[in-house]
Design a protein around this motif. Structure first.
Motif, short mmCIF file in Angstrom:
data_model
loop_
_atom_site.label_atom_id
_atom_site.label_comp_id
_atom_site.label_asym_id
_atom_site.label_seq_id
_atom_site.Cartn_x
_atom_site.Cartn_y
_atom_site.Cartn_z
N VAL A 37 7.97 -12.74 -11.42
CA VAL A 37 9.13 -12.18 -11.78
C VAL A 37 9.60 -11.14 -10.93
O VAL A 37 10.63 -11.21 -10.60
CB VAL A 37 8.91 -11.58 -13.39
N GLU A 38 8.76 -10.18 -10.50
CA GLU A 38 9.04 -8.92 -9.90
C GLU A 38 9.48 -9.53 -8.52
O GLU A 38 10.59 -9.04 -7.86
CB GLU A 38 8.05 -7.88 -9.87
N THR A 39 8.96 -10.27 -7.84
CA THR A 39 9.37 -10.96 -6.43
C THR A 39 10.82 -11.69 -6.78
O THR A 39 11.60 -11.30 -5.73
CB THR A 39 8.43 -12.17 -6.12
N HIS A 40 11.05 -12.45 -7.88
CA HIS A 40 12.06 -12.86 -8.03
C HIS A 40 13.38 -11.78 -8.04
O HIS A 40 14.53 -11.97 -7.37
CB HIS A 40 12.29 -13.85 -9.10
N ARG A 41 12.97 -10.89 -8.87
CA ARG A 41 13.97 -9.60 -8.96
C ARG A 41 14.16 -9.09 -7.43
O ARG A 41 15.47 -8.75 -7.18
CB ARG A 41 13.08 -8.61 -9.98
N ARG A 42 13.31 -8.74 -6.96
CA ARG A 42 13.35 -8.01 -5.59
C ARG A 42 14.36 -9.04 -4.84
O ARG A 42 15.30 -8.40 -3.96
CB ARG A 42 12.18 -7.99 -4.82
N LYS A 43 13.89 -10.46 -4.82
CA LYS A 43 14.88 -11.36 -4.05
C LYS A 43 16.29 -11.44 -4.37
O LYS A 43 17.21 -11.55 -3.66
CB LYS A 43 14.29 -12.94 -3.85
N LEU A 44 16.46 -11.19 -5.41
CA LEU A 44 17.80 -11.26 -6.20
C LEU A 44 18.52 -9.95 -5.70
O LEU A 44 19.62 -9.98 -5.02
CB LEU A 44 17.86 -11.12 -7.58
N ILE A 45 17.88 -8.75 -5.76
CA ILE A 45 18.57 -7.64 -5.20
C ILE A 45 18.67 -7.73 -3.81
O ILE A 45 19.94 -7.30 -3.20
CB ILE A 45 17.64 -6.38 -5.51
N GLU A 46 17.79 -8.37 -2.93
CA GLU A 46 18.21 -8.21 -1.52
C GLU A 46 19.55 -9.58 -1.19
O GLU A 46 20.14 -9.00 -0.65
CB GLU A 46 16.98 -8.97 -0.71
N LYS A 47 19.33 -10.57 -2.02
CA LYS A 47 20.19 -11.52 -1.72
C LYS A 47 21.85 -10.86 -2.28
O LYS A 47 22.87 -11.57 -1.28
CB LYS A 47 19.98 -12.89 -2.51
N LEU A 48 21.86 -10.51 -3.25
CA LEU A 48 23.08 -9.96 -3.68
C LEU A 48 23.54 -8.57 -3.05
O LEU A 48 24.78 -8.12 -3.33
CB LEU A 48 23.10 -9.88 -5.43
N GLY A 49 22.65 -7.89 -2.40
CA GLY A 49 23.08 -6.67 -1.87
C GLY A 49 23.25 -5.48 -2.83
O GLY A 49 24.11 -4.67 -2.77
N VAL A 50 22.61 -5.58 -3.95
CA VAL A 50 23.05 -4.59 -4.99
C VAL A 50 21.89 -3.38 -4.83
O VAL A 50 20.69 -3.77 -4.53
CB VAL A 50 23.04 -5.18 -6.54
N GLU A 51 22.23 -2.08 -5.18
CA GLU A 51 21.35 -0.94 -5.12
C GLU A 51 20.51 -1.11 -6.49
O GLU A 51 19.27 -0.38 -6.30
CB GLU A 51 21.96 0.12 -4.97
N ASN A 52 21.19 -0.98 -7.42
CA ASN A 52 20.50 -1.01 -8.73
C ASN A 52 20.13 -2.28 -9.44
O ASN A 52 21.27 -3.00 -9.73
CB ASN A 52 21.31 -0.08 -9.71
N ALA A 53 18.90 -2.72 -9.82
CA ALA A 53 18.74 -4.13 -10.30
C ALA A 53 19.39 -4.34 -11.57
O ALA A 53 20.20 -5.47 -11.73
CB ALA A 53 17.22 -4.24 -10.45
N THR A 54 19.50 -3.49 -12.65
CA THR A 54 19.97 -3.96 -13.83
C THR A 54 21.68 -3.95 -13.56
O THR A 54 22.39 -4.77 -14.05
CB THR A 54 19.58 -2.74 -14.77
N LYS A 55 22.01 -2.63 -13.25
CA LYS A 55 23.41 -2.52 -13.35
C LYS A 55 24.15 -3.46 -12.28
O LYS A 55 25.13 -4.31 -12.65
CB LYS A 55 24.02 -1.13 -12.80
N GLY A 56 23.60 -3.54 -11.02
CA GLY A 56 24.03 -4.62 -10.10
C GLY A 56 23.95 -6.13 -10.41
O GLY A 56 24.96 -6.98 -10.06
N LEU A 57 22.88 -6.42 -10.82
CA LEU A 57 22.56 -7.87 -11.24
C LEU A 57 23.43 -8.21 -12.23
O LEU A 57 24.10 -9.42 -12.25
CB LEU A 57 20.95 -8.25 -11.43
N ILE A 58 23.57 -7.33 -13.50
CA ILE A 58 24.40 -7.67 -14.45
C ILE A 58 25.86 -7.94 -14.13
O ILE A 58 26.72 -8.73 -14.46
CB ILE A 58 24.38 -6.70 -15.49
N LYS A 59 26.38 -6.89 -13.31
CA LYS A 59 27.69 -7.05 -12.77
C LYS A 59 27.83 -8.38 -11.90
O LYS A 59 29.03 -8.94 -12.26
CB LYS A 59 27.87 -6.00 -11.74
N TYR A 60 26.91 -8.67 -10.97
CA TYR A 60 27.08 -9.97 -10.31
C TYR A 60 27.26 -11.12 -11.13
O TYR A 60 27.98 -11.84 -11.08
CB TYR A 60 26.04 -9.98 -9.42
N ALA A 61 26.14 -11.30 -12.15
CA ALA A 61 26.10 -12.18 -12.86
C ALA A 61 27.65 -12.43 -13.99
O ALA A 61 28.13 -13.40 -14.14
CB ALA A 61 25.01 -11.93 -14.29
#
Length: 71
Positions: A37-61
């Protein structure tokens, strides 16, 4: 980053993150190790170019209509 660049598993993990699930909860739901799960989270952060996992990933979604509140 385009939605198409995410794997189906990454989208699944992202949806669960957006729905407030923790790493252990995601791990249990998807039958994968917490480290995976953590690997997927890291890859999402890298692919989407977000700095903050929660805020950036939610905004993207939300911006890409990936939000589905059924986590």
């Amino acid at each position: 980053m385009l939605e198409a660049s995410l794997t189906s598993r990454e989208k699944e993990v992202l949806r669960l993150i957006v729905n407030g699930r923790t790493t252990p909860q995601i791990s249990e739901k998807l039958f994968i190790a917490p480290s995976t799960v953590e690997t997927h989270r890291r890859k999402l952060i890298e692919k989407l170019g977000v700095e903050n996992a929660t805020k950036g990933l939610i905004k993207y979604a939300l911006e890409n209509n990936l939000f589905k509140n059924d986590g």
